[in-house]
Design an enzyme around this catalytic site. Structure first.
Site, PDB file in Angstrom:
ATOM      1  N   GLY A  74       0.845  -1.208   0.000  1.00 47.83           N
ATOM      2  CA  GLY A  74       0.000   0.000   0.000  1.00 47.83           C
ATOM      3  C   GLY A  74       0.873   1.248   0.000  1.00 47.83           C
ATOM      4  O   GLY A  74       0.477   2.282   0.519  1.00 47.83           O
ATOM      5  N   THR A 116       1.444   3.315  -2.140  1.00 48.36           N
ATOM      6  CA  THR A 116       0.925   4.469  -2.896  1.00 48.36           C
ATOM      7  C   THR A 116      -0.320   5.053  -2.226  1.00 48.36           C
ATOM      8  O   THR A 116      -0.916   5.983  -2.751  1.00 48.36           O
ATOM      9  CB  THR A 116       0.526   4.033  -4.326  1.00 48.36           C
ATOM     10  OG1 THR A 116      -0.422   2.954  -4.212  1.00 48.36           O
ATOM     11  CG2 THR A 116       1.727   3.583  -5.132  1.00 48.36           C
ATOM     12  N   LYS A 166      -5.018  -0.436  11.950  1.00 51.01           N
ATOM     13  CA  LYS A 166      -6.414  -0.566  12.366  1.00 51.01           C
ATOM     14  C   LYS A 166      -7.317  -0.402  11.155  1.00 51.01           C
ATOM     15  O   LYS A 166      -6.863   0.213  10.173  1.00 51.01           O
ATOM     16  CB  LYS A 166      -6.723   0.441  13.452  1.00 51.01           C
ATOM     17  CG  LYS A 166      -7.039   1.869  12.944  1.00 51.01           C
ATOM     18  CD  LYS A 166      -7.756   2.684  13.983  1.00 51.01           C
ATOM     19  CE  LYS A 166      -8.466   3.833  13.347  1.00 51.01           C
ATOM     20  NZ  LYS A 166      -9.128   4.766  14.199  1.00 51.01           N
ATOM     21  N   HIS A 175      -8.393   3.691  20.567  1.00 48.35           N
ATOM     22  CA  HIS A 175      -7.638   4.826  21.110  1.00 48.35           C
ATOM     23  C   HIS A 175      -8.038   5.181  22.549  1.00 48.35           C
ATOM     24  O   HIS A 175      -7.193   5.295  23.439  1.00 48.35           O
ATOM     25  CB  HIS A 175      -7.817   6.071  20.248  1.00 48.35           C
ATOM     26  CG  HIS A 175      -7.431   5.878  18.813  1.00 48.35           C
ATOM     27  ND1 HIS A 175      -6.338   5.140  18.431  1.00 48.35           N
ATOM     28  CD2 HIS A 175      -7.982   6.331  17.664  1.00 48.35           C
ATOM     29  CE1 HIS A 175      -6.250   5.155  17.106  1.00 48.35           C
ATOM     30  NE2 HIS A 175      -7.234   5.861  16.630  1.00 48.35           N
TER      31      HIS A 175
HETATM   32  P1  NAP Z   1      -5.838   3.755   0.534  1.00 52.97           P
HETATM   33  O1  NAP Z   1      -5.482   5.180   0.328  1.00 52.97           O
HETATM   34  O2  NAP Z   1      -7.092   3.239  -0.088  1.00 52.97           O
HETATM   35  O3  NAP Z   1      -4.596   2.894   0.005  1.00 52.97           O
HETATM   36  C1  NAP Z   1      -4.681   1.514  -0.180  1.00 52.97           C
HETATM   37  C2  NAP Z   1      -3.368   1.021  -0.739  1.00 52.97           C
HETATM   38  O4  NAP Z   1      -3.478  -0.381  -0.971  1.00 52.97           O
HETATM   39  C3  NAP Z   1      -2.985   1.654  -2.050  1.00 52.97           C
HETATM   40  O5  NAP Z   1      -1.599   1.867  -2.069  1.00 52.97           O
HETATM   41  C4  NAP Z   1      -3.372   0.607  -3.076  1.00 52.97           C
HETATM   42  O6  NAP Z   1      -2.558   0.777  -4.189  1.00 52.97           O
HETATM   43  C5  NAP Z   1      -3.040  -0.664  -2.282  1.00 52.97           C
HETATM   44  N1  NAP Z   1      -3.764  -1.835  -2.773  1.00 52.97           N
HETATM   45  C6  NAP Z   1      -5.093  -1.975  -2.937  1.00 52.97           C
HETATM   46  N2  NAP Z   1      -5.391  -3.216  -3.389  1.00 52.97           N
HETATM   47  C7  NAP Z   1      -4.206  -3.873  -3.506  1.00 52.97           C
HETATM   48  C8  NAP Z   1      -3.849  -5.172  -3.928  1.00 52.97           C
HETATM   49  N3  NAP Z   1      -4.756  -6.086  -4.332  1.00 52.97           N
HETATM   50  N4  NAP Z   1      -2.544  -5.503  -3.906  1.00 52.97           N
HETATM   51  C9  NAP Z   1      -1.609  -4.622  -3.518  1.00 52.97           C
HETATM   52  N5  NAP Z   1      -1.883  -3.375  -3.112  1.00 52.97           N
HETATM   53  C10 NAP Z   1      -3.170  -3.001  -3.112  1.00 52.97           C
HETATM   54  O7  NAP Z   1      -5.934   3.385   2.071  1.00 52.97           O
HETATM   55  P2  NAP Z   1      -5.182   4.108   3.300  1.00 52.97           P
HETATM   56  O8  NAP Z   1      -6.015   5.248   3.741  1.00 52.97           O
HETATM   57  O9  NAP Z   1      -3.776   4.347   2.928  1.00 52.97           O
HETATM   58  O10 NAP Z   1      -5.308   3.008   4.437  1.00 52.97           O
HETATM   59  C11 NAP Z   1      -4.471   1.865   4.474  1.00 52.97           C
HETATM   60  C12 NAP Z   1      -4.739   1.130   5.798  1.00 52.97           C
HETATM   61  O11 NAP Z   1      -4.434   1.985   6.880  1.00 52.97           O
HETATM   62  C13 NAP Z   1      -6.208   0.727   5.993  1.00 52.97           C
HETATM   63  O12 NAP Z   1      -6.241  -0.493   6.697  1.00 52.97           O
HETATM   64  C14 NAP Z   1      -6.775   1.840   6.865  1.00 52.97           C
HETATM   65  O13 NAP Z   1      -7.860   1.401   7.647  1.00 52.97           O
HETATM   66  C15 NAP Z   1      -5.553   2.123   7.738  1.00 52.97           C
HETATM   67  N6  NAP Z   1      -5.540   3.478   8.308  1.00 52.97           N
HETATM   68  C16 NAP Z   1      -5.495   4.566   7.488  1.00 52.97           C
HETATM   69  C17 NAP Z   1      -5.446   5.833   8.051  1.00 52.97           C
HETATM   70  C18 NAP Z   1      -5.356   7.061   7.182  1.00 52.97           C
HETATM   71  O14 NAP Z   1      -5.226   8.156   7.753  1.00 52.97           O
HETATM   72  N7  NAP Z   1      -5.382   6.945   5.893  1.00 52.97           N
HETATM   73  C19 NAP Z   1      -5.450   5.989   9.443  1.00 52.97           C
HETATM   74  C20 NAP Z   1      -5.486   4.849  10.246  1.00 52.97           C
HETATM   75  C21 NAP Z   1      -5.515   3.601   9.669  1.00 52.97           C
HETATM   76  P3  NAP Z   1      -2.937   0.261  -5.660  1.00 52.97           P
HETATM   77  O15 NAP Z   1      -4.312   0.711  -5.954  1.00 52.97           O
HETATM   78  O16 NAP Z   1      -1.870   0.902  -6.519  1.00 52.97           O
HETATM   79  O17 NAP Z   1      -2.800  -1.205  -5.624  1.00 52.97           O
END
Ligand code: NAP
Length: 492
Positions: A26, A28, A157, A249
């Site tokens: 992830g 990106t 999470k 949290h």
């Molecule tokens: P996001 O922006 O939707 O990013 C998801 C990532 O996963 C992208 O890099 C996507 O890239 C990759 N991905 C999706 N399907 C894939 C596959 N089949 N194989 C390989 N890579 C894949 O999500 P996010 O906000 O970064 O969140 C990521 C995690 O962190 C989640 O579990 C979320 O609950 C947790 N989280 C996020 C935040 C936050 O502030 N964003 C805070 C706390 C927790 P591609 O589309 O290029 O594959």
């Protein structure tokens, strides 16, 4: 949001970190861009990413390493305030980055990643992808023989959405990894003040003897945000404030404030004590639960508009009165509150001590009690309200004054407290699990949370509306007023 970055002397204040490869699945995504990559860059600048350590981004997006470096360059410039013209550190950092096109659900990229792995270094795999991919990643890492006995995985999470799903996920991870390899991240535990909470409690003689129901009237824990749920609407509508904030949290903060002193500041000693707190939590009476949903104001949409569901029963605000059944805390309520679209962004814990048992100054002097306030954000610091004489002639009137220990002031302008992700990622590399949740902790937290959720679902409770940019629904104030208490102000 841009975080301020201060150039540290390269190699200064190094907590010893060996050579490592951090693979960010992830790489990106939003979390990688806003948190993980900026955090690692700042640790690089502090000399904690010694060559030939690497960050390897992995995702499906088709690009090569040069394109990924360009992507990361933009992210770092957006989220880290680098002084103009000082790009040398950034370019040196980018040179230690690589990228692999990889699909968690298919075979694409895994052989390439396998070929990239180098011997004799720590391997850490950060699961920064949706929770639906955690199982795929765990299985693929195993299938492609990518992990060694001391390799680590970092899991974001949400960790399950109830006890059953958390148990399933724990079982899946346990099939491929030992518990000592699994780092369940809760970034609240990486905050400087949260750790200071332990330093204040267990590093000073002053507080611990008073840290019990004999001297403490009650404790308030507030995590207030001004943002709504737009952009996270699909996830949030399924989660609500209870699953998104309270179960993890707020519960972690409650554990640190209420736990017994661990024998040592070591992972299992600390986590054993936190687990005992969660297990001592009583079920919460329905009339001690307040749920709310923000309405539109000042041109912003309501919760229901944000999630596109005009019949939504998901709470964007929650207040609870909790009790711990143990010797230390019997009779001392813990009031928890969290919400979106509150009047200010503010996270704090207030420990309200009892009144002095008798006032020698008479009723006209007024009665005051001590309060210890631990602010987590926006301005991390600790304040102790003490009672003194009101200055002036004639008579004895009392007033409260704050003994203020804002960290920026106390530690000097140049002090740079690493943000939570900086600290936690380095703890993963060092192999220190103290600030990460153990499997039994997560399950115990869900075991306490599930019946509360089931309770309001079976009663068909609908969250009470509250105006955006306020302190939440009236019921939250009533929850304390019924007990002759008040929430401490969000603005102060
Ligand atoms: P996001 O922006 O939707 O990013 C998801 C990532 O996963 C992208 O890099 C996507 O890239 C990759 N991905 C999706 N399907 C894939 C596959 N089949 N194989 C390989 N890579 C894949 O999500 P996010 O906000 O970064 O969140 C990521 C995690 O962190 C989640 O579990 C979320 O609950 C947790 N989280 C996020 C935040 C936050 O502030 N964003 C805070 C706390 C927790 P591609 O589309 O290029 O594959």
């Amino acid at each position: 949001m841009v975080t301020t970055w201060r150039r540290e002397t390269f190699g200064s204040r190094i907590g010893l970190v060996g050579i490592f490869d951090l693979v960010v699945f992830g790489g990106t995504g939003d979390l990688a861009r806003r948190k993980i990559l900026p955090a690692l860059f700042k640790r690089f600048c502090a000399g904690q990413m010694p060559k030939p350590s690497r960050l390897i981004g992995a995702a499906r997006t088709d690009m090569d390493t040069e394109a990924y470096r360009a992507f990361v360059r933009i992210a770092i410039k957006e989220f880290v305030d680098i002084p103009d013209g000082d790009d040398a550190a950034l370019e040196a950092f980018l040179a230690q980055l690589e990228y692999v096109v990889l699909d968690a659900r298919g075979d694409t990229g895994w052989a390439t990643l396998q070929g990239m792995m180098a011997p004799d270094r720590v391997r850490a795999f950060y699961f920064s992808v949706g929770p639906g991919l955690f199982e795929d990643l765990a299985c693929k890492l195993h299938q492609w023989n990518l992990t060694e006995d001391d390799s680590r995985i970092v899991v974001e999470k949400p960790f399950g959405r109830d006890l059953e799903t958390a148990q399933e996920l724990n079982a899946i991870l346990a099939a491929h990894f030992h518990e000592s390899q699994i780092y369940r991240i809760d970034h609240y535990l990486g905050k400087e003040t949260v750790q200071n909470l332990m330093a204040v409690r267990f590093g000073n003689m002053l507080f611990e003897p008073l840290w019990n129901s004999q001297y403490i009237d009650h404790i308030q824990i507030t995590v207030a945000e001004t943002v709504g749920v737009a952009g996270r609407d699909v996830y949030y509508e399924r989660a609500g404030a209870m699953r998104d904030m309270v179960q993890n949290h707020l519960m972690q903060l409650l554990c640190l404030i209420a736990m017994e002193p661990p024998a040592k500041f070591e992972p299992d000693a600390v986590r054993d004590e936190k687990l005992k707190v969660i297990r001592a939590l009583d079920p919460v009476e329905p009339h001690h639960i307040v749920r709310g949903q923000y309405t539109s104001a000042d041109g912003v949409a309501s919760y229901r508009e944000d999630v596109g569901n005009d019949r939504s029963k998901t709470e964007s605000f929650m207040a609870l009165k909790c009790h711990l059944s143990n010797w230390r805390w019997a009779g001392t309520p813990f009031y928890l509150r969290t919400g979106k679209r509150m009047e200010v962004r503010n996270s704090k814990i207030t420990v309200v001590f009892k009144d002095a048992p008798h006032s020698i100054f008479g009723p006209e002097a007024g009665r005051h009690n001590n309060e210890l306030t631990i602010v987590l954000q926006p301005n991390e610091g600790i304040t102790l309200d003490v009672t003194i004489k009101e200055p002036g002639q004639g008579g004895m009137r009392l007033m409260d004054v704050p003994l203020d220990m804002s960290f920026a002031e106390a530690l000097g302008e140049g002090s740079h407290a690493p943000d939570a992700y900086e600290r936690l990622i380095m703890d993963v590399i060092r192999g220190n699990q103290t600030l990460f949740m153990r499997n039994d902790e997560v399950e115990a937290a869900w075991a306490w949370t599930d019946p509360l959720i089931r309770g309001w679902e079976s009663r068909g409770d609908v969250p009470k509306p509250y105006d955006s940019f306020t302190t939440g629904p009236d019921g939250a104030a009533q929850l304390l007023r019924r007990d002759g208490r008040e929430w401490r102000g969000l603005l102060s």
